[in-house]
Scaffold this motif. Structure first.
Motif, PDB file in Angstrom:
ATOM      1  N   ILE A   1       8.979   2.559  -3.051  1.00  0.00           N
ATOM      2  CA  ILE A   1       8.095   1.614  -3.737  1.00  0.00           C
ATOM      3  C   ILE A   1       8.870   0.355  -4.130  1.00  0.00           C
ATOM      4  O   ILE A   1       8.358  -0.769  -4.033  1.00  0.00           O
ATOM      5  CB  ILE A   1       7.449   2.282  -4.970  1.00  0.00           C
TER       6      ILE A   1
ATOM      7  N   LYS B   1       7.856  -3.540  -3.266  1.00  0.00           N
ATOM      8  CA  LYS B   1       7.717  -4.583  -4.285  1.00  0.00           C
ATOM      9  C   LYS B   1       8.685  -5.731  -4.032  1.00  0.00           C
ATOM     10  O   LYS B   1       8.403  -6.887  -4.360  1.00  0.00           O
ATOM     11  CB  LYS B   1       7.947  -3.993  -5.669  1.00  0.00           C
TER      12      LYS B   1
ATOM     13  N   ARG C   1       0.713   1.026   1.122  1.00  0.00           N
ATOM     14  CA  ARG C   1       1.909   0.196   0.995  1.00  0.00           C
ATOM     15  C   ARG C   1       1.542  -1.289   0.991  1.00  0.00           C
ATOM     16  O   ARG C   1       2.130  -2.076   0.239  1.00  0.00           O
ATOM     17  CB  ARG C   1       2.889   0.534   2.114  1.00  0.00           C
TER      18      ARG C   1
ATOM     19  N   ILE D   1       0.378  -2.206  -2.454  1.00  0.00           N
ATOM     20  CA  ILE D   1       1.480  -2.414  -3.399  1.00  0.00           C
ATOM     21  C   ILE D   1       2.070  -3.814  -3.236  1.00  0.00           C
ATOM     22  O   ILE D   1       2.324  -4.526  -4.221  1.00  0.00           O
ATOM     23  CB  ILE D   1       2.566  -1.341  -3.193  1.00  0.00           C
TER      24      ILE D   1
ATOM     25  N   GLU E   1      -0.451  -6.399  -4.621  1.00  0.00           N
ATOM     26  CA  GLU E   1      -0.495  -6.428  -6.082  1.00  0.00           C
ATOM     27  C   GLU E   1       0.764  -7.065  -6.657  1.00  0.00           C
ATOM     28  O   GLU E   1       0.704  -7.788  -7.663  1.00  0.00           O
ATOM     29  CB  GLU E   1      -0.660  -5.007  -6.616  1.00  0.00           C
ATOM     30  N   THR E   2       1.912  -6.821  -6.016  1.00  0.00           N
ATOM     31  CA  THR E   2       3.159  -7.428  -6.479  1.00  0.00           C
ATOM     32  C   THR E   2       3.107  -8.941  -6.337  1.00  0.00           C
ATOM     33  O   THR E   2       3.511  -9.679  -7.252  1.00  0.00           O
ATOM     34  CB  THR E   2       4.362  -6.866  -5.696  1.00  0.00           C
TER      35      THR E   2
END
Length: 623
Positions: free
Chosen positions: A420, A424, A480, A483, A486-487
């Protein structure tokens, strides 16, 4: 005009972009078909605009037609509108040069560039009136040959081809054509006899002459030839001296705008970098450069003979070309004042490159491309990218100070060991690049910063160190991407960053076909029969067609994608010697899992095995 051609002209008036099918482009080769001994139809299983942009066909079209006894013509996949008409009216697929049906040719060659084009292979055969499976063809039908990067795992399409050409096309085609002529002249020709003899030519794989058996768990138990006088291993053929190899001086010039509407100058072949995910970087080893004098001569000839207003330097890593500065100086001095643009893909972003690009690009309109492939340094070490965050930020800073404000960043999600934190890090790296831009005094900036982040999804390709790695599932890929999205949205400069990602369902099909075996052939026929052509185009891709075809053939798709491979497993492509050895790839797989970086080829030889093509001693042979 005869009725056949009149009918075609009448139809062409009713379809989109009829110039795709009429031939007669600038620099098209014209020969009398009655005066040659061999007719070759060279097919690209995609639309004209893509196929006409492919350098490989331009090279082989030129090479074949240098022979007085050979006439090479071209054929591309008909767009769905013409496909429908040809099926309904039973019009045979024809070559562009003479408009003759391809079923009347001696050879039908296809270049295999992308797995999602496989249904279009069947389209060309079907519209051409050629049985889909090699086993059903008679002596009077063309010999169907496949080559290109996808031929490094030919097994998922093995039933459809008579021969696969493993390696670079400039090498043994003359031997094949000479064999064909000899057998025709001495009366010994039959399809079966010819394929048997062709299988003895280095680099040629005749799938019908090899048998495969499987274990209970579905993995391969044995792969072997049916005759003792044909090789058990097919050795990739390589051009050792690029400066003496054939290269077109009068490339074809399309009537309509195509994907790469420019002169392409291949400056070298191969790569020294050793990225562990990259198939091209492995199978095109070793690095082989063209001489500066040859490139100067070809650049002048091609620009003069085509009237193109742009020339592109082609290679996997242009910055590694020894004489890049001298070549660029020549091109700028010779052609810049004549309105010729110079395109420089695959450059490292450093002071020299930016200085050159500032001379050949409109900075306000152009964007710079970085391909970090991974957001974190840890994962870049795993994939052996050989690029640090400092390299990236320094290059971006130089670009921003030079007047650029648009940056494209390419990453890959789902690579081995990815966490993760690694996901990010993609958004965080984009933010740091944006911050680097806004550190420049406002009066020195070129408007707002525009950063485009793109992520593809990872497919472990044959002949890479990652061929032992499992793929993610479709849901894992999308998770993925979420993620990363959103980052990016949480960053301070989020308005300067745009994010897009590849289609996960398309990636899963690519993985199945890239890593598959002969048991996929019948499923591909079902895909074609269900209308699955042009699957590489988003508007035509239909995942349900593929899932239905796999289900009907009882194909366990997870077996080819999400399953981890054992180190001693026999892969469907293991009978091919692509230059790099399996021992080297396994060492690199272990190094990846240990997060160990391998120096590039100019820093230290890693003993991959490919130096045997240049007379070098293989590391494997020393142990």
């Amino acid at each position: 005009m005869n009725n056949k051609l009149a009918l075609k002209d009448e139809i062409l008036l009713t379809i989109d972009k009829p110039a795709r099918y009429i031939g007669n482009e600038v620099n098209m080769v014209r020969k009398n078909p009655e005066a040659v001994k061999i007719r070759v139809a060279f097919a690209f299983p995609d639309v004209y605009e893509i196929g006409m942009s492919h350098l490989g066909i331009q090279i082989l079209y030129h090479q074949f037609n240098l022979r007085n006894d050979v006439y090479c013509e071209r054929v591309y996949s008909p767009w769905p509108d013409l496909h429908k008409i040809m099926k309904e009216q039973q019009i045979p697929l024809f070559a562009l040069e003479t408009q003759d049906p391809i079923k009347d040719f001696d050879f039908l060659c296809m270049t295999l560039q992308y797995e999602l084009c496989y249904p279009n292979i069947l389209q060309i055969l079907d519209l051409g009136g050629i049985p889909l499976k090699s086993a059903n063809r008679t002596d009077h039908m063309p010999i169907v040959i496949g080559g290109g990067p996808c031929a490094y795992n030919p097994e998922p399409i093995a039933d459809f081809f008579d021969i696969f050409y493993i390696g670079e096309g400039e090498t043994v085609y003359d031997d094949l054509f000479d064999l064909y002529e000899q057998m025709k002249e001495d009366g010994s020709y039959s399809r079966q006899n010819f394929l048997h003899e062709a299988a003895k030519i280095p680099g040629l794989y005749v799938p019908s002459l090899y048998e495969v058996s499987y274990k209970e768990d579905g993995t391969i138990a044995c792969f072997q030839p049916v005759y003792e006088d044909i090789p058990t291993v097919i050795h990739r053929q390589v051009v050792e001296n690029m400066s003496e190899s054939v290269y077109p001086d009068k490339p074809l010039v399309p009537f309509i705008k195509v994907t790469q509407d420019r002169v392409v100058l291949e400056i070298q072949r191969g790569c020294i970098r050793g990225c562990r995910f990259c198939q091209a970087g492995m199978v095109y080893r070793p690095l082989r450069e063209r001489s500066l004098e040859m490139l100067k001569e070809k650049a002048y000839q091609m620009l003069t003979s085509t009237g193109h207003e742009e020339i592109s330097l082609s290679s996997l890593s242009s910055s590694d070309y020894t004489y890049l500065e001298e070549l660029l100086t020549f091109l700028i001095d010779e052609f810049k004042d004549k309105g010729v643009n110079i395109s420089l893909p695959s450059l490292r972003i450093d002071a020299f490159s930016l200085d050159v690009m500032s001379k050949v690009q409109d900075i306000r309109k152009s964007s710079l491309t970085f391909a970090p492939e991974a957001g974190s340094q840890r994962l870049r070490d795993v994939i052996n990218k050989g690029l640090t965050k400092e390299n990236i930020l320094h290059g971006a800073g130089l670009a921003f100070e030079g007047g650029w404000n648009k940056v494209k960043l390419y990453f890959m999600l789902g690579q081995p060991t990815e966490t993760i934190e690694d996901m990010k890090a993609i958004g965080e790296l984009a933010e740091e690049i944006a911050e680097r831009y806004y550190e420049i005094p406002k009066d020195q900036r070129n408007g707002k910063c525009q950063i485009t982040v793109s992520t593809s999804f990872f497919v472990p390709k044959p002949f890479t160190p990652f061929q032992w790695s499992p793929m993610c599932t479709k849901d894992e890929f999308l998770g993925r991407a979420k993620i990363v999205n959103e980052t990016i949205k949480s960053q301070l400069n989020k308005k300067s960053i745009r994010y897009n990602w590849h289609e996960a369902d398309v990636t899963m099909i690519e993985g199945i076909l890239a890593r598959g075996d002969r048991r996929l052939c019948n499923a591909l026929i079902r895909v074609y029969e269900k209308g699955g052509i042009f699957a590489a185009w988003s508007e035509f891709f239909d995942d349900q067609i593929w899932q239905d075809a796999f289900a009907e053939e009882q194909i366990d798709t997870d077996f080819y994608t999400t399953r981890a491979r054992q180190e001693d497993e026999i892969f469907p492509w293991d009978f091919i010697d692509a230059g790099v050895t399996k021992q080297f790839l396994l060492r690199e797989w272990h190094a990846a899992n240990e997060e160990t970086v391998t120096p590039n080829c100019r820093q230290k030889c890693a003993g991959c095995g490919a130096m045997k093509y240049k007379g070098g001693v293989c590391y494997e042979n020393q142990n």
